[in-house]
Design an enzyme around this catalytic site. Structure first.
Site, PDB file in Angstrom:
ATOM      1  CG  ASP A  58      -6.165 -13.672  11.517  1.00 22.16           C
ATOM      2  OD1 ASP A  58      -5.537 -13.632  10.443  1.00 22.16           O
ATOM      3  OD2 ASP A  58      -5.603 -13.555  12.628  1.00 22.16           O
ATOM      4  CB  SER A 139       2.338  -6.140  -5.790  1.00 19.15           C
ATOM      5  OG  SER A 139       2.940  -4.869  -5.949  1.00 19.15           O
ATOM      6  CE1 TYR A 152       2.774  -5.583  -0.383  1.00 18.75           C
ATOM      7  CE2 TYR A 152       4.166  -4.647  -2.096  1.00 18.75           C
ATOM      8  CZ  TYR A 152       2.920  -5.053  -1.645  1.00 18.75           C
ATOM      9  OH  TYR A 152       1.826  -4.944  -2.480  1.00 18.75           O
ATOM     10  CE  LYS A 156       0.952  -8.280  -2.143  1.00 21.47           C
ATOM     11  NZ  LYS A 156      -0.377  -8.900  -1.987  1.00 21.47           N
TER      12      LYS A 156
END
Length: 247
Positions: A58, A139, A152, A156
């Site tokens: 993890d 990203s 999100y 990034k």
């Protein structure tokens, strides 16, 4: 000789998608690889298929990183490269509908994982004194954000910024830090979440000058170059692998 001969790499999220593509490329270029994945069935199957090591991990937990480092050192005697590929998102939606659970998920998996990887692996690289490379998969969302995936996108952007800061911090140790920024990947487990619904794919791809999403080989080839000695004067860079999306 391969471009990564003699190198040992940890690749997170290596059981499928971009991660598996990176594993395949690194093995082809001569690296020894430890596949890291939190889904044992997926990661172990990929490791068996590709004949490399597997560590159940993890990535949001420091203790799991410690165990992964130990397994890597026990198997191969050193660590040269870390590819922080593991990442996640929530479904594209209005910010009013995003839950605290959604927020925690992207921040923990996309950002906290890198915090732990650096804090665990860098001291081992410093002790060995041979430098090293981290490639963090960010990203285009961190460069050219859009509504629908606000937190999100923010996670990034944090990856890109932190990578630049880390690059300066550890340059004295010859530990290079880089990030790779793909546009939406087709055929990955997250594609539908990014696009919101399948019918959005055609519209989104029309905004990419080269007309398609990122393939695993695109990310794999970029990571291979950045991790190789050919890129030994690159650090802190955020490399767009996006078919021109961010132009």
């Amino acid at each position: 000789m391969g471009r990564l001969d003699g190198k040992v790499a940890i690749i997170t999220g290596g059981g499928q998608g971009f991660g598996k593509g990176i594993v395949e490329k690194f093995l082809a270029e001569g690296a020894k690889v430890v596949i890291v994945d939190f889904v044992e069935k997926v990661g172990a199957a990929a490791a068996k298929e590709l004949k490399c090591e597997f560590a159940l991990c993890d990535v949001t937990k420091s203790a799991d990183w410690e165990a992964t480092l130990k397994k890597t050192i026990d198997a191969y005697g050193k660590i040269d490269i870390v590819i922080n590929n593991a990442g996640t998102t929530y479904r594209n939606q209005s910010n009013n509908d995003v839950t605290e659970k959604d927020f925690d998920l992207v921040m923990n998996v996309n950002v906290k994982s890198i915090f732990h990887s650096v804090n665990v692996i860098v001291p081992a690289m410093q002790k060995a004194g041979n430098g090293g490379v981290f490639v963090n998969i960010a990203s285009t969302a961190g460069i050219r954000p859009r509504p629908g995936l606000i937190w999100y996108n923010a996670s990034k952007a944090a990856v890109i910024n932190a990578t630049k800061c880390l690059a300066v911090e550890y340059a004295k140790d010859n530990i290079r830090m880089l990030s790779v920024c793909p546009v939406v990947g087709l055929g990955t487990g997250l594609t539908d979440l990014f696009l919101g619904k399948p019918e959005n794919e055609k519209v989104f791809m029309s905004t990419v000058p080269l007309g398609r999403g990122t393939k695993p080989r695109d990310v794999a080839n970029t990571c291979c170059f950045l991790a190789s000695d050919e890129a030994d004067f690159l650090t802190g860079n955020a490399v767009e692998v996006d078919g021109g999306r961010c132009v």
